[in-house]
Design a protein around this motif. Sequence first.
Motif, PDB file in Angstrom:
ATOM      1  N   ASP A  33       0.836  -1.196   0.000  1.00 48.69           N
ATOM      2  CA  ASP A  33       0.000   0.000   0.000  1.00 48.69           C
ATOM      3  C   ASP A  33       0.873   1.250   0.000  1.00 48.69           C
ATOM      4  OD1 ASP A  33       1.024   0.013   2.569  1.00 48.69           O
ATOM      5  OD2 ASP A  33      -0.890  -0.445   3.541  1.00 48.69           O
ATOM      6  N   GLY A  34       0.231   2.402   0.082  1.00 47.41           N
ATOM      7  CA  GLY A  34       0.959   3.653   0.017  1.00 47.41           C
ATOM      8  C   GLY A  34       1.999   3.807   1.099  1.00 47.41           C
ATOM      9  N   ALA A  35       1.656   3.426   2.324  1.00 45.98           N
ATOM     10  CA  ALA A  35       2.606   3.567   3.434  1.00 45.98           C
ATOM     11  C   ALA A  35       3.843   2.709   3.205  1.00 45.98           C
ATOM     12  CB  ALA A  35       1.924   3.194   4.745  1.00 45.98           C
ATOM     13  N   PHE A  36       3.660   1.496   2.715  1.00 43.19           N
ATOM     14  CA  PHE A  36       4.789   0.603   2.431  1.00 43.19           C
ATOM     15  C   PHE A  36       5.668   1.179   1.331  1.00 43.19           C
ATOM     16  CE2 PHE A  36       6.254  -3.068  -0.209  1.00 43.19           C
ATOM     17  CZ  PHE A  36       7.187  -3.583   0.674  1.00 43.19           C
ATOM     18  N   LEU A  37       5.038   1.668   0.256  1.00 40.30           N
ATOM     19  CA  LEU A  37       5.805   2.215  -0.856  1.00 40.30           C
ATOM     20  C   LEU A  37       6.578   3.463  -0.439  1.00 40.30           C
ATOM     21  CD1 LEU A  37       3.120   1.820  -3.669  1.00 40.30           C
ATOM     22  CD2 LEU A  37       5.114   0.368  -3.286  1.00 40.30           C
ATOM     23  N   ALA A  38       5.935   4.323   0.356  1.00 44.65           N
ATOM     24  CA  ALA A  38       6.562   5.585   0.747  1.00 44.65           C
ATOM     25  C   ALA A  38       7.745   5.385   1.691  1.00 44.65           C
ATOM     26  CB  ALA A  38       5.527   6.506   1.388  1.00 44.65           C
ATOM     27  N   SER A  39       7.800   4.252   2.367  1.00 48.56           N
ATOM     28  CA  SER A  39       8.886   3.983   3.317  1.00 48.56           C
ATOM     29  C   SER A  39      10.007   3.156   2.682  1.00 48.56           C
ATOM     30  CB  SER A  39       8.335   3.258   4.544  1.00 48.56           C
ATOM     31  OG  SER A  39       7.811   1.982   4.188  1.00 48.56           O
ATOM     32  N   ASP A  40      10.140   3.285   1.357  1.00 50.96           N
ATOM     33  CA  ASP A  40      11.171   2.553   0.612  1.00 50.96           C
ATOM     34  C   ASP A  40      10.971   1.045   0.744  1.00 50.96           C
ATOM     35  OD1 ASP A  40      13.346   2.620  -1.140  1.00 50.96           O
ATOM     36  OD2 ASP A  40      14.814   2.443   0.471  1.00 50.96           O
ATOM     37  N   GLY A  41       9.687   0.654   0.779  1.00 47.89           N
ATOM     38  CA  GLY A  41       9.349  -0.734   1.029  1.00 47.89           C
ATOM     39  C   GLY A  41       9.857  -1.702  -0.017  1.00 47.89           C
ATOM     40  N   LEU A  42       9.842  -1.312  -1.288  1.00 43.18           N
ATOM     41  CA  LEU A  42      10.267  -2.238  -2.334  1.00 43.18           C
ATOM     42  C   LEU A  42      11.736  -2.605  -2.173  1.00 43.18           C
ATOM     43  CD1 LEU A  42       8.454  -0.835  -5.514  1.00 43.18           C
ATOM     44  CD2 LEU A  42       7.612  -2.435  -3.780  1.00 43.18           C
ATOM     45  N   ALA A  43      12.568  -1.616  -1.925  1.00 39.87           N
ATOM     46  CA  ALA A  43      14.001  -1.891  -1.753  1.00 39.87           C
ATOM     47  C   ALA A  43      14.263  -2.681  -0.479  1.00 39.87           C
ATOM     48  CB  ALA A  43      14.781  -0.578  -1.740  1.00 39.87           C
ATOM     49  N   ARG A  44      13.559  -2.341   0.598  1.00 43.04           N
ATOM     50  CA  ARG A  44      13.749  -3.069   1.850  1.00 43.04           C
ATOM     51  C   ARG A  44      13.321  -4.519   1.706  1.00 43.04           C
ATOM     52  NH1 ARG A  44      10.671  -2.016   5.734  1.00 43.04           N
ATOM     53  NH2 ARG A  44       9.147  -0.583   4.765  1.00 43.04           N
ATOM     54  N   ALA A  45      12.220  -4.746   0.975  1.00 41.84           N
ATOM     55  CA  ALA A  45      11.718  -6.104   0.792  1.00 41.84           C
ATOM     56  C   ALA A  45      12.671  -6.939  -0.048  1.00 41.84           C
ATOM     57  CB  ALA A  45      10.344  -6.053   0.128  1.00 41.84           C
ATOM     58  N   GLU A  46      13.206  -6.349  -1.096  1.00 40.55           N
ATOM     59  CA  GLU A  46      14.164  -7.079  -1.933  1.00 40.55           C
ATOM     60  C   GLU A  46      15.391  -7.474  -1.126  1.00 40.55           C
ATOM     61  OE1 GLU A  46      16.805  -6.534  -6.023  1.00 40.55           O
ATOM     62  OE2 GLU A  46      15.173  -5.123  -5.572  1.00 40.55           O
ATOM     63  N   ALA A  47      15.904  -6.543  -0.338  1.00 41.49           N
ATOM     64  CA  ALA A  47      17.080  -6.837   0.472  1.00 41.49           C
ATOM     65  C   ALA A  47      16.801  -7.936   1.488  1.00 41.49           C
ATOM     66  CB  ALA A  47      17.540  -5.562   1.177  1.00 41.49           C
ATOM     67  N   ALA A  48      15.616  -7.898   2.113  1.00 43.78           N
ATOM     68  CA  ALA A  48      15.271  -8.909   3.108  1.00 43.78           C
ATOM     69  C   ALA A  48      15.113 -10.282   2.466  1.00 43.78           C
ATOM     70  CB  ALA A  48      13.982  -8.503   3.828  1.00 43.78           C
ATOM     71  N   ALA A  49      14.529 -10.321   1.271  1.00 45.75           N
ATOM     72  CA  ALA A  49      14.361 -11.600   0.583  1.00 45.75           C
ATOM     73  C   ALA A  49      15.710 -12.211   0.231  1.00 45.75           C
ATOM     74  CB  ALA A  49      13.517 -11.407  -0.673  1.00 45.75           C
ATOM     75  N   LEU A  50      16.598 -11.411  -0.321  1.00 47.18           N
ATOM     76  CA  LEU A  50      17.900 -11.922  -0.740  1.00 47.18           C
ATOM     77  C   LEU A  50      18.772 -12.302   0.455  1.00 47.18           C
ATOM     78  CD1 LEU A  50      18.679  -9.475  -3.682  1.00 47.18           C
ATOM     79  CD2 LEU A  50      17.808 -11.812  -3.811  1.00 47.18           C
ATOM     80  N   ALA A  51      18.474 -11.713   1.605  1.00 50.78           N
ATOM     81  CA  ALA A  51      19.232 -12.047   2.815  1.00 50.78           C
ATOM     82  C   ALA A  51      18.657 -13.248   3.550  1.00 50.78           C
ATOM     83  CB  ALA A  51      19.261 -10.837   3.753  1.00 50.78           C
ATOM     84  N   GLY A  52      17.579 -13.824   3.023  1.00 51.51           N
ATOM     85  CA  GLY A  52      16.971 -14.994   3.651  1.00 51.51           C
ATOM     86  C   GLY A  52      16.183 -14.678   4.901  1.00 51.51           C
ATOM     87  N   GLU A  53      15.697 -13.452   5.006  1.00 52.53           N
ATOM     88  CA  GLU A  53      14.990 -13.027   6.211  1.00 52.53           C
ATOM     89  C   GLU A  53      13.478 -13.167   6.115  1.00 52.53           C
ATOM     90  OE1 GLU A  53      16.306  -9.039   6.627  1.00 52.53           O
ATOM     91  OE2 GLU A  53      18.372  -9.579   7.185  1.00 52.53           O
ATOM     92  N   LEU A  54      12.969 -13.618   4.953  1.00 52.03           N
ATOM     93  CA  LEU A  54      11.524 -13.719   4.757  1.00 52.03           C
ATOM     94  C   LEU A  54      11.122 -15.169   4.530  1.00 52.03           C
ATOM     95  CD1 LEU A  54      10.966 -10.705   2.314  1.00 52.03           C
ATOM     96  CD2 LEU A  54      10.667 -10.725   4.796  1.00 52.03           C
ATOM     97  N   PRO A  55       9.956 -15.579   5.047  1.00 50.51           N
ATOM     98  CA  PRO A  55       9.488 -16.954   4.823  1.00 50.51           C
ATOM     99  C   PRO A  55       9.028 -17.154   3.379  1.00 50.51           C
ATOM    100  CG  PRO A  55       7.821 -15.692   5.994  1.00 50.51           C
ATOM    101  CD  PRO A  55       9.043 -14.813   5.918  1.00 50.51           C
ATOM    102  N   GLN A  56       9.241 -18.359   2.874  1.00 45.91           N
ATOM    103  CA  GLN A  56       8.819 -18.650   1.514  1.00 45.91           C
ATOM    104  C   GLN A  56       7.330 -18.990   1.461  1.00 45.91           C
ATOM    105  OE1 GLN A  56      11.280 -21.391  -0.664  1.00 45.91           O
ATOM    106  NE2 GLN A  56      13.196 -20.462   0.047  1.00 45.91           N
ATOM    107  N   VAL A  57       6.733 -18.769   0.274  1.00 46.87           N
ATOM    108  CA  VAL A  57       5.317 -19.018   0.015  1.00 46.87           C
ATOM    109  C   VAL A  57       5.208 -19.933  -1.194  1.00 46.87           C
ATOM    110  CG1 VAL A  57       3.116 -17.967  -0.659  1.00 46.87           C
ATOM    111  CG2 VAL A  57       4.626 -16.768   0.929  1.00 46.87           C
TER     112      VAL A  57
END
Length: 283
Positions: A33-57
């Motif tokens: 949503d807007g709050a996620f996007l405005a807080s640099d969410g896309l870049a943070r999410a990519e970094a967390a995924a590549l670092a193995g910090e997110l559960p798989q789906v």
Amino acid sequence: MRFLRLGPIGAEVPVVSDGETFWSLLPLTADIDGAFLASDGLARAEAAALAGELPQVDPTGLRVGAPIARPAAVVCIGMNYAAHARESGAEPPSDIVVFYKHPNTVVGPYDDILLPPGSTTTDWEVELAAVIGTRARYLSSPEEALRHIAGFTVANDVSEREYQLQRSLGQWSKGKSFETFNPLGPWLVPTAEVGDGSGLRIWSTVDGEPRQDSNTSDLIFGVAEIVYRLSQFTVLEPGDLINTGTPEGVGLSGRFPYLGAGDEVRLGIDGLGEQASTVRAAR
């Protein structure tokens, strides 16, 4: 990276994928949503995924929803390809033509398009869609505007032409705001991976027959220019959706029949994926 939302209507889970592995974003955000996007969410999410910090789906069998939560605004640009303007009976505009759709028109990329009761002039329009990432107000240039775009996706600006043109009294939104009239997705792709949105093949088919086939480089007003111009009279908020116009090859041209129940509309844009919707009668 691709950002998408998986699950039933109203209960979608935000996800990021590299095309092979899918990671849940719930440790970072409840939605795209807007709050996620405005807080640099896309870049943070990519970094967390590549670092193995997110559960798989496991996406198997899950419905694909629109790649962003319901936006506060759906801003649309009309007649933004010269050939489409002419097939619509108008000359290419000297400034952006703006209209709005109700945000609840936004549905998933494989959800049904509901044909309004009695409609015989419902039309398809494949469009490059931009999603605002940070608040855009009185911007100084298109270059600055590009920095306010979170990413790009595919939209179908479905249109009921009788309501848009004959019943409109000059306001196109009557023919644009029927339920399900904005299938969106499948993915949101960050601006860093797409650039300014130019140079992308854009196409549509109905029941497997070609309809539109163009390139986003043929936009009269490019995406950054659109956002810049919009910002001079509208404050754009994070999560807002902008449909940037459709190329020639729609039913309004008179070259093809309008949509009927049972038709399948497929459309896509290079690098942004494809969507497919079946037309059903609204009940």
